[in-house]
Design a protein around this motif. Structure first.
Motif: not given
Length: 500
Positions: A7-9, A71-75
């Motif tokens: 899902s990362l760009d 960049l979203d590091l939340t679960h």
């Protein structure tokens, strides 16, 4: 973890990394580069270095602005738009303009604004304007906005207003805006069916015996308005229209009914009413029948279902292996038949289901959608003696089927039909839990011939929970209560024996 990486760009993340490295190199060069050059004066050298540094910084900021990496590091991926919303936006072929009037003090609304900016970068046809409603009351009034956190979506002259702080609601609004035709879901009325005009929360049977949802409660007191309010609201969020219809008058079913839903009838059909349904299906109509175990089908309705390739059997399915929580009559389904209505479905459950059977029908294709495990058996009713039935044959029992073809060989458009041996799984009490809502809405999408549309599901208001089948609970019990303490005891005993 793999899903998160996919899902990362990666393109924008690569740009971000390159720009950061360029700035680091610029900083190092500023420390190491001699200011005095071989030509010109010291002032000219300083001006040249300064101009080069400013140019590089400006270009770096421009690159960061045009290729912003998220960049979203939340679960829970709390700051990232859902995959469903991204899919809807990426598929836009015409320009959609959205004006979101948010309340600055509302953190959820501000977070949605950031998500809308992320979605805007997915497709140039998705244009976003974020507006502080308190600072621009005249603009809000000109667009007819009266409440905070309202999004006005427009394509040309068409517009949809959505009041939300959820990106999935925005995506649903986009789908409603893109819909070129009005799709009507007609709910049958007149036989005591579950009502669509009711309170949209958990409803149940209440009496002196206990708190339950099964047939045993009908003999005591039944709360009013037990029905399909949550399903109706989900349908409306998808841009569909819910309408009640009755067959008692003998009038043909309107052609704009994309599908008929018959949910938990209580009284028998007359031959004339069944004939109205048959003529509708012969014209290429679609129907969903949700039939509880305690309902006795009349001969005409049973013959109609038989001509569609299925038979509704009597009794209640008991599954000792795959069931929800500790009730063996709440059948848990994790594996489905291969069909467009079952793609991507997770665990769903049917609280008290009767078995179905596939029968030969010319010109009709029938696919079982859901079934119990191979350890299942059938008892006469929910209050029957299960001990006597346990000695009977055990086999997988069909719970829901889908049928498609030409009714009675009539050379007209093909009909579509879904039949389930349970209605409670779609009711207010159980619709929000596990994948029940996904199963119902996917079947309705197939019935209305929109199974290829983006798989967008309306968010359902329910507290997060962890749900396990009976087999999973037994496995956890064996590991945590027996195996792990047993290993510790054996290790302790061995250590004591070795030291003595």
């Amino acid at each position: 973890m793999i899903e998160s990486l996919q899902s990362l760009d990666w393109i924008n993340l690569g740009w971000f990394t390159a720009v950061v490295l360029a700035l680091v190199l610029l900083f190092v060069a500023g420390l190491k580069l001699p200011v005095r050059l071989a030509f010109g004066s010291r002032l000219a050298a300083l001006a040249l270095v300064l101009a080069a540094a400013v140019s590089i910084v400006m270009l770096a900021n421009l690159a960061l602005f045009r290729h912003d990496a998220h960049l979203d590091l939340t679960h829970e991926k709390a700051f990232t738009p859902s995959e469903e919303a991204r899919e809807v936006v990426r598929g836009l072929s015409e320009q959609v303009e959205i004006a979101y009037f948010y309340q600055k003090q509302n953190l959820a609304a501000r977070a949605l604004g950031d998500m809308l900016r992320q979605l805007e970068r997915q497709n140039p046809n998705f244009r976003v304007q974020l507006i502080d409603a308190d600072q621009n009351p005249a603009l809000a009034s000109s667009l007819g906005v009266r409440t905070y956190n309202s999004a006005v979506l427009r394509i040309g002259e068409r517009r949809v207003e959505v009041i939300t702080t959820d990106d999935r609601e925005i995506a649903l609004g986009v789908l409603r805006l893109l819909r070129k035709r009005q799709v009507v879901i007609c709910f049958a009325a007149g036989h005591g069916e579950y009502d669509i005009d009711n309170f949209e929360f958990h409803t149940h049977f209440e009496g002196s015996h206990n708190h339950s949802h099964d047939v045993s409660g009908t003999g005591v007191v039944q709360m009013e308005q037990h029905g399909l309010g949550r399903l109706r609201r989900a349908i409306e969020k998808l841009g569909l229209v819910a309408r009640k219809v009755s067959f008692a008058t003998g009038q043909p079913i309107a052609d704009d009914c994309a599908a008929i839903v018959e949910a938990n009838p209580r009284t028998p059909y007359s031959a004339g009413e069944t004939e109205v349904l048959r003529r509708y299906l012969e014209r290429g109509g679609s129907a969903m029948f949700l039939i509880e175990p305690d309902y006795t089908l009349d001969d005409s309705l049973a013959a109609l279902l038989a001509s569609a390739g299925m038979r509704v059997r009597d009794g209640v399915i008991v599954d000792p292996t795959e069931h929800y929580f500790t009730d063996e009559q709440m059948i848990a389904v994790a594996r489905y038949g291969a069909h467009p209505a079952t793609r991507g479905l997770a665990l769903s459950f049917y609280p008290g289901a009767r078995p179905l059977e596939v029968v030969p029908a010319p010109g009709v294709q029938v696919v079982p959608l859901a079934a119990s495990s191979a350890d299942s058996y059938v008892i006469a009713n929910r209050l029957g003696d299960q001990m006597k039935a346990k000695s009977g044959p055990r086999a997988s029992q069909i719970i829901a089927v889908a049928s498609e073809g030409r009714m009675g060989g009539v050379p007209a458009m093909s009909f579509r039909m879904v039949v389930a041996g349970d209605a409670d799984f779609a009711s207010n009490s159980f619709f929000p839990y596990l994948a029940n809502s996904d199963a119902v809405l996917a079947e309705i999408a197939w019935l209305t011939r929109e199974e290829r549309a983006p798989a967008m599901r309306p968010p359902v208001e329910v507290l997060p929970s962890v749900t396990l089948t009976g087999e999973q609970m037994r496995g956890i019990f064996l590991v945590t209560v027996l195996l792990m303490p047993g290993l510790i005891a054996v290790a302790g005993g061995a250590m004591w024996w070795w030291r003595r």
